[in-house]
Write a protein that holds these residues in place. Structure first.
Motif, PDB file in Angstrom:
ATOM      1  N   ARG A   1      28.676  47.698  32.715  1.00  0.00           N
ATOM      2  CA  ARG A   1      28.643  46.284  33.141  1.00  0.00           C
ATOM      3  C   ARG A   1      28.769  45.417  31.903  1.00  0.00           C
ATOM      4  O   ARG A   1      27.938  45.460  30.994  1.00  0.00           O
ATOM      5  CB  ARG A   1      27.343  45.995  33.888  1.00  0.00           C
ATOM      6  N   ALA A   2      29.820  44.617  31.862  1.00  0.00           N
ATOM      7  CA  ALA A   2      30.188  43.907  30.639  1.00  0.00           C
ATOM      8  C   ALA A   2      29.116  42.928  30.173  1.00  0.00           C
ATOM      9  O   ALA A   2      28.916  42.743  28.970  1.00  0.00           O
ATOM     10  CB  ALA A   2      31.509  43.169  30.841  1.00  0.00           C
ATOM     11  N   SER A   3      28.414  42.294  31.091  1.00  0.00           N
ATOM     12  CA  SER A   3      27.458  41.262  30.699  1.00  0.00           C
ATOM     13  C   SER A   3      26.092  41.810  30.316  1.00  0.00           C
ATOM     14  O   SER A   3      25.276  41.090  29.746  1.00  0.00           O
ATOM     15  CB  SER A   3      27.288  40.241  31.833  1.00  0.00           C
TER      16      SER A   3
ATOM     17  N   ARG B   1      32.729  48.757  41.665  1.00  0.00           N
ATOM     18  CA  ARG B   1      32.275  47.416  41.275  1.00  0.00           C
ATOM     19  C   ARG B   1      33.232  46.364  41.823  1.00  0.00           C
ATOM     20  O   ARG B   1      34.444  46.415  41.581  1.00  0.00           O
ATOM     21  CB  ARG B   1      32.172  47.308  39.753  1.00  0.00           C
ATOM     22  N   HIS B   2      32.704  45.408  42.578  1.00  0.00           N
ATOM     23  CA  HIS B   2      33.517  44.344  43.147  1.00  0.00           C
ATOM     24  C   HIS B   2      34.160  43.520  42.031  1.00  0.00           C
ATOM     25  O   HIS B   2      33.557  43.279  40.982  1.00  0.00           O
ATOM     26  CB  HIS B   2      32.637  43.443  44.014  1.00  0.00           C
ATOM     27  N   LYS B   3      35.370  43.067  42.269  1.00  0.00           N
ATOM     28  CA  LYS B   3      36.103  42.316  41.246  1.00  0.00           C
ATOM     29  C   LYS B   3      35.411  41.013  40.851  1.00  0.00           C
ATOM     30  O   LYS B   3      35.656  40.480  39.763  1.00  0.00           O
ATOM     31  CB  LYS B   3      37.524  42.027  41.746  1.00  0.00           C
ATOM     32  N   LYS B   4      34.538  40.513  41.738  1.00  0.00           N
ATOM     33  CA  LYS B   4      33.844  39.262  41.406  1.00  0.00           C
ATOM     34  C   LYS B   4      33.012  39.420  40.133  1.00  0.00           C
ATOM     35  O   LYS B   4      32.886  38.470  39.349  1.00  0.00           O
ATOM     36  CB  LYS B   4      32.941  38.827  42.571  1.00  0.00           C
ATOM     37  N   TYR B   5      32.446  40.634  39.919  1.00  0.00           N
ATOM     38  CA  TYR B   5      31.623  40.845  38.736  1.00  0.00           C
ATOM     39  C   TYR B   5      32.468  40.828  37.460  1.00  0.00           C
ATOM     40  O   TYR B   5      32.021  40.335  36.425  1.00  0.00           O
ATOM     41  CB  TYR B   5      30.854  42.162  38.836  1.00  0.00           C
ATOM     42  N   ASP B   6      33.680  41.365  37.546  1.00  0.00           N
ATOM     43  CA  ASP B   6      34.564  41.327  36.377  1.00  0.00           C
ATOM     44  C   ASP B   6      34.876  39.882  35.988  1.00  0.00           C
ATOM     45  O   ASP B   6      34.849  39.521  34.804  1.00  0.00           O
ATOM     46  CB  ASP B   6      35.868  42.079  36.670  1.00  0.00           C
ATOM     47  N   PHE B   7      35.160  39.060  36.996  1.00  0.00           N
ATOM     48  CA  PHE B   7      35.474  37.652  36.730  1.00  0.00           C
ATOM     49  C   PHE B   7      34.262  36.920  36.160  1.00  0.00           C
ATOM     50  O   PHE B   7      34.357  36.225  35.131  1.00  0.00           O
ATOM     51  CB  PHE B   7      35.949  36.968  38.013  1.00  0.00           C
ATOM     52  N   LEU B   8      33.109  37.078  36.803  1.00  0.00           N
ATOM     53  CA  LEU B   8      31.895  36.392  36.349  1.00  0.00           C
ATOM     54  C   LEU B   8      31.483  36.858  34.959  1.00  0.00           C
ATOM     55  O   LEU B   8      31.020  36.060  34.132  1.00  0.00           O
ATOM     56  CB  LEU B   8      30.763  36.625  37.351  1.00  0.00           C
ATOM     57  N   ASP B   9      31.656  38.157  34.693  1.00  0.00           N
ATOM     58  CA  ASP B   9      31.305  38.682  33.375  1.00  0.00           C
ATOM     59  C   ASP B   9      32.225  38.157  32.281  1.00  0.00           C
ATOM     60  O   ASP B   9      31.806  37.982  31.132  1.00  0.00           O
ATOM     61  CB  ASP B   9      31.323  40.218  33.388  1.00  0.00           C
ATOM     62  N   GLU B  10      33.492  37.939  32.622  1.00  0.00           N
ATOM     63  CA  GLU B  10      34.422  37.352  31.645  1.00  0.00           C
ATOM     64  C   GLU B  10      33.896  35.990  31.187  1.00  0.00           C
ATOM     65  O   GLU B  10      33.900  35.686  29.975  1.00  0.00           O
ATOM     66  CB  GLU B  10      35.804  37.174  32.284  1.00  0.00           C
TER      67      GLU B  10
END
Length: 378
Positions: free
Chosen positions: A268-270, A301-310
């Motif tokens: 998880r990026a964040s 992992r839902h794509k929403k997490y990738d966007f929010l983590d960016e």
């Protein structure tokens, strides 16, 4: 060439977890698996922590479990309870030993230790222990020439045993921000295994990894400041690449060459949390293989997490001195279920909205615009 149906590159957390699930779910009854691992032997080298939603999958490997954690900023501390998803820590050596013992009974599984991978040509793996070819390759190795991280979560930890009772064994000090914030987001993290034994880590989010002596100086200063005196019985170090970007086609997964673990963007990026994602990914991949005999790579992992983590990492990069307050308010303004679910890839849209609304609007809007601008000019 030694031929196998499956080859796993790297026998660490992700490689051994996948081997365990393939074996457990019956995928290796008539198939062969080879694990290529660079270390000569397994030892305790990491402590993996996570909020447990899975009813304690590896109970014999857990060395700590807590229903309460704390966040500290400017000498103010908030305690958060999480009885529905206790915070657990696993000893890596106990985990390695458990998995290896489970795999030992299957003659179709071969583990090659002290194995340095020299070159990879398609499905042919050339090593110092010989050459191997697999019909399917599961690759946990990170090649930074093909994958570029936004930043690193890097840390150094010491397990301390004291003569006197120094720790509250019932509360994990998850983030103590009362420390230097020069050069990146910084906090101390304490896992109290008893009143006189704890793992204390200095943790950073930044682009630059420090020298080990610098981490040690930070730990020493923290121990003096807290008047913690004792002997150090164990140390660990890590540098987790966050938000790996694909810079070359070799960094992509394909139908029969699959990236796993952090190399497969399961971190998880964040937050840097990876353990639960690896468990879910491995369970689902093995389940898919068992059901239809086809390699269907799960998207856990839902794509929403990738966007929010960016956006979150952009704030962490450009506004890192604001991050202690952002994290403190995140936990203070939201109920524990919503926050922990969000950080563990399990939140619903209502919980997402609560978390987003608790963030400082101006900073995040500015970094959202910056993120969109970077996408446009690429």
């Amino acid at each position: 060439m030694k031929e196998f149906d499956y080859i796993i590159l790297g026998g660490g957390l992700s490689g051994l977890t996948l081997a365990y699930e393939l074996n457990k779910q019956g995928c290796l009854e008539n198939k062969t698996l080879c694990i290529l691992e660079k270390r000569k032997e397994y030892s305790r080298d990491k402590s993996w922590s996570y909020w447990d939603f899975e009813n304690n999958k590896f109970p014999d490997c857990v060395i700590g479990s807590w229903d309460t954690f704390s966040i500290t900023l400017n000498q103010k501390t908030i305690n958060i309870t999480c009885p529905q998803s206790p915070y657990r820590t696993i000893d890596s050596k106990k985990f390695y030993d458990f998995i290896i013992e489970q795999l030992r009974s299957n003659d179709n599984i071969v583990t090659v230790m002290d194995c340095a991978i020299q070159t990879i040509e398609g499905h042919a793996i050339h090593t110092n222990k010989g050459n191997y070819v697999g019909k399917v390759i599961y690759d946990s190795l990170i090649d930074l020439s093909h994958q570029t991280p936004t930043m690193y979560q890097h840390f150094f930890g010491c397990e301390v045993e004291t003569d006197n009772d120094c720790f509250n064994e019932n509360i994990v000090d998850l983030m103590n921000f009362d420390c230097s914030q020069d050069g990146g987001l910084h906090f101390f993290y304490t896992l109290p295994f008893s009143k006189n034994k704890a793992l204390i880590e200095t943790t950073w989010y930044s682009k630059i990894i420090k020298k080990q002596s610098e981490y040690q100086n930070e730990i020493d200063h923290y121990l003096r400041e807290k008047n913690i005196k004792g002997k150090i019985t164990y140390t660990e170090y890590g540098a987790i690449p966050l938000n790996l970007k694909k810079t070359n086609k070799k960094s992509n997964s394909s139908k029969d060459y699959i990236k796993i673990g952090s190399a497969g963007r399961l971190t998880r990026a964040s937050t840097g949390y990876t353990f639960q994602a690896i468990q879910s990914f491995s369970e689902q991949l093995a389940g898919n293989l068992k059901l239809d005999r086809n390699l269907t790579v799960p998207n856990i992992r839902h794509k929403k997490y990738d966007f929010l983590d960016e956006i979150f990492l952009s704030v962490m990069e450009h506004e890192y001195k604001s991050m202690p307050g952002i994290f403190f308010n995140l936990f203070k303004s939201n109920d524990s279920v919503a926050t922990i679910s969000f950080l563990s890839d399990r939140s619903n849209w209502i919980q997402d909205l609560k978390v987003i609304l608790s963030m400082p609007k101006l900073i995040f809007i500015k970094n959202l615009i910056l993120h969109i601008y970077k996408k446009i000019i690429k």
